[in-house]
Design a protein around this motif. Sequence first.
Motif, PDB file in Angstrom:
ATOM      1  N   SER A 121      41.165  52.753  30.631  1.00  8.78           N
ATOM      2  CA  SER A 121      40.261  53.879  30.864  1.00  8.78           C
ATOM      3  C   SER A 121      38.817  53.441  30.796  1.00  8.78           C
ATOM      4  O   SER A 121      37.993  53.850  31.614  1.00  8.78           O
ATOM      5  N   SER A 122      38.494  52.609  29.830  1.00  8.32           N
ATOM      6  CA  SER A 122      37.127  52.117  29.687  1.00  8.32           C
ATOM      7  C   SER A 122      36.695  51.339  30.928  1.00  8.32           C
ATOM      8  O   SER A 122      35.626  51.594  31.494  1.00  8.32           O
ATOM      9  N   ALA A 123      37.532  50.409  31.371  1.00  9.58           N
ATOM     10  CA  ALA A 123      37.193  49.600  32.553  1.00  9.58           C
ATOM     11  C   ALA A 123      37.069  50.465  33.796  1.00  9.58           C
ATOM     12  O   ALA A 123      36.147  50.289  34.605  1.00  9.58           O
ATOM     13  N   THR A 124      37.971  51.429  33.960  1.00  6.14           N
ATOM     14  CA  THR A 124      37.945  52.285  35.143  1.00  6.14           C
ATOM     15  C   THR A 124      36.715  53.188  35.141  1.00  6.14           C
ATOM     16  O   THR A 124      36.059  53.358  36.171  1.00  6.14           O
ATOM     17  N   LEU A 125      36.384  53.755  33.985  1.00  7.30           N
ATOM     18  CA  LEU A 125      35.188  54.598  33.906  1.00  7.30           C
ATOM     19  C   LEU A 125      33.922  53.804  34.222  1.00  7.30           C
ATOM     20  O   LEU A 125      33.015  54.303  34.909  1.00  7.30           O
ATOM     21  N   LEU A 126      33.855  52.581  33.723  1.00  6.93           N
ATOM     22  CA  LEU A 126      32.695  51.742  34.024  1.00  6.93           C
ATOM     23  C   LEU A 126      32.617  51.427  35.515  1.00  6.93           C
ATOM     24  O   LEU A 126      31.546  51.505  36.127  1.00  6.93           O
ATOM     25  N   ALA A 127      33.753  51.090  36.110  1.00 10.08           N
ATOM     26  CA  ALA A 127      33.781  50.802  37.549  1.00 10.08           C
ATOM     27  C   ALA A 127      33.379  52.033  38.349  1.00 10.08           C
ATOM     28  O   ALA A 127      32.597  51.938  39.302  1.00 10.08           O
ATOM     29  N   ASP A 128      33.875  53.201  37.947  1.00 12.23           N
ATOM     30  CA  ASP A 128      33.519  54.442  38.639  1.00 12.23           C
ATOM     31  C   ASP A 128      32.030  54.743  38.527  1.00 12.23           C
ATOM     32  O   ASP A 128      31.456  55.390  39.403  1.00 12.23           O
ATOM     33  N   ALA A 129      31.415  54.270  37.462  1.00 14.62           N
ATOM     34  CA  ALA A 129      29.972  54.473  37.284  1.00 14.62           C
ATOM     35  C   ALA A 129      29.152  53.422  38.035  1.00 14.62           C
ATOM     36  O   ALA A 129      27.932  53.438  37.983  1.00 14.62           O
ATOM     37  N   HIS A 150      31.812  43.519  28.455  1.00 10.24           N
ATOM     38  CA  HIS A 150      32.034  44.686  27.603  1.00 10.24           C
ATOM     39  C   HIS A 150      33.388  44.630  26.909  1.00 10.24           C
ATOM     40  O   HIS A 150      33.499  44.914  25.719  1.00 10.24           O
ATOM     41  N   ALA A 151      34.427  44.269  27.646  1.00 12.59           N
ATOM     42  CA  ALA A 151      35.776  44.269  27.084  1.00 12.59           C
ATOM     43  C   ALA A 151      36.186  42.919  26.496  1.00 12.59           C
ATOM     44  O   ALA A 151      37.234  42.810  25.875  1.00 12.59           O
ATOM     45  N   GLY A 152      35.368  41.895  26.702  1.00 10.28           N
ATOM     46  CA  GLY A 152      35.688  40.585  26.155  1.00 10.28           C
ATOM     47  C   GLY A 152      36.659  39.783  26.999  1.00 10.28           C
ATOM     48  O   GLY A 152      37.337  38.900  26.483  1.00 10.28           O
ATOM     49  N   TRP A 153      36.748  40.100  28.290  1.00  9.14           N
ATOM     50  CA  TRP A 153      37.627  39.340  29.184  1.00  9.14           C
ATOM     51  C   TRP A 153      36.884  38.139  29.730  1.00  9.14           C
ATOM     52  O   TRP A 153      35.719  38.239  30.116  1.00  9.14           O
ATOM     53  N   LYS A 154      37.544  37.009  29.802  1.00 10.68           N
ATOM     54  CA  LYS A 154      36.947  35.809  30.380  1.00 10.68           C
ATOM     55  C   LYS A 154      37.250  35.710  31.863  1.00 10.68           C
ATOM     56  O   LYS A 154      36.471  35.176  32.632  1.00 10.68           O
ATOM     57  N   SER A 155      38.369  36.255  32.280  1.00  9.69           N
ATOM     58  CA  SER A 155      38.840  36.138  33.661  1.00  9.69           C
ATOM     59  C   SER A 155      38.464  37.368  34.487  1.00  9.69           C
ATOM     60  O   SER A 155      38.721  38.500  34.075  1.00  9.69           O
ATOM     61  N   THR A 156      37.893  37.127  35.647  1.00 10.96           N
ATOM     62  CA  THR A 156      37.587  38.221  36.572  1.00 10.96           C
ATOM     63  C   THR A 156      38.873  38.882  37.050  1.00 10.96           C
ATOM     64  O   THR A 156      38.950  40.106  37.166  1.00 10.96           O
ATOM     65  N   THR A 157      39.890  38.091  37.292  1.00 12.82           N
ATOM     66  CA  THR A 157      41.174  38.621  37.765  1.00 12.82           C
ATOM     67  C   THR A 157      41.768  39.580  36.739  1.00 12.82           C
ATOM     68  O   THR A 157      42.269  40.651  37.104  1.00 12.82           O
ATOM     69  N   ALA A 208      40.116  41.269  34.420  1.00 15.63           N
ATOM     70  CA  ALA A 208      39.258  42.459  34.385  1.00 15.63           C
ATOM     71  C   ALA A 208      39.543  43.376  35.562  1.00 15.63           C
ATOM     72  O   ALA A 208      39.644  44.594  35.407  1.00 15.63           O
ATOM     73  N   GLU A 209      39.686  42.805  36.735  1.00 16.80           N
ATOM     74  CA  GLU A 209      39.969  43.611  37.927  1.00 16.80           C
ATOM     75  C   GLU A 209      41.313  44.323  37.797  1.00 16.80           C
ATOM     76  O   GLU A 209      41.483  45.437  38.278  1.00 16.80           O
ATOM     77  N   GLY A 210      42.256  43.686  37.127  1.00 19.97           N
ATOM     78  CA  GLY A 210      43.572  44.279  36.928  1.00 19.97           C
ATOM     79  C   GLY A 210      43.551  45.508  36.039  1.00 19.97           C
ATOM     80  O   GLY A 210      44.466  46.326  36.070  1.00 19.97           O
ATOM     81  N   TYR A 211      42.526  45.660  35.237  1.00 19.70           N
ATOM     82  CA  TYR A 211      42.412  46.808  34.349  1.00 19.70           C
ATOM     83  C   TYR A 211      41.751  48.006  35.023  1.00 19.70           C
ATOM     84  O   TYR A 211      41.797  49.110  34.500  1.00 19.70           O
ATOM     85  N   VAL A 212      41.122  47.791  36.145  1.00 20.30           N
ATOM     86  CA  VAL A 212      40.432  48.879  36.828  1.00 20.30           C
ATOM     87  C   VAL A 212      41.455  49.630  37.678  1.00 20.30           C
ATOM     88  O   VAL A 212      41.858  49.170  38.732  1.00 20.30           O
TER      89      VAL A 212
END
Length: 167
Positions: free
Chosen positions: A123-131, A141-148, A150-154
């Motif tokens: 929810s946090s990642a999706t809300l940030l992406a929506d903003a 923000h979430a402490g992810w090192k991998s872009t892949t 992070a993208e999977g959480y959106v």
Amino acid sequence: MIKVGLILGIAGACRTDELVNLTVDDIEDVGSSLIVKIRNTKTKIPRIFVVTDVGKMLELFRKYLSLRPPPSSISAFFCTTKQENVVRSQLAKIPWEKFPSVVASYLKLPDVACYTGHCLRRSSATLLADAGVDITTIKRHAGWKSTTVAEGYVENSIERPKLLIRF
């Protein structure tokens, strides 16, 4: 307690164990906002986030804080509850993993069992992406090192196609 957990969990993209391990000293009330420090993370990289006073979020936080036992008796921020009284023991991880399903049930959402503690990070990642927040900031923000990762959480974000564009 559940409302405060949702606020902190979504605002900070927290894992359930990060919420369980929060202490009173990890949260600083500076009047118009809260500064929250997540010290013990899975990646061993501490994070800090801010919760601003939107709606009644800080009012809920302060109400919950007033119901807790004094910090000298237990340092864990979230304590078990029995009706309206706070009991002097740290909240276990198991209830945190289940509380999103309790919220989903209350909201009469389908597939209640699908809502786990991990929903907070999604929810946090999706809300940030929506903003319109860029993927680098979401990762930090979430402490992810991998872009892949992070993208999977959106999830189904209106901004998701923009996140996936690489230059």
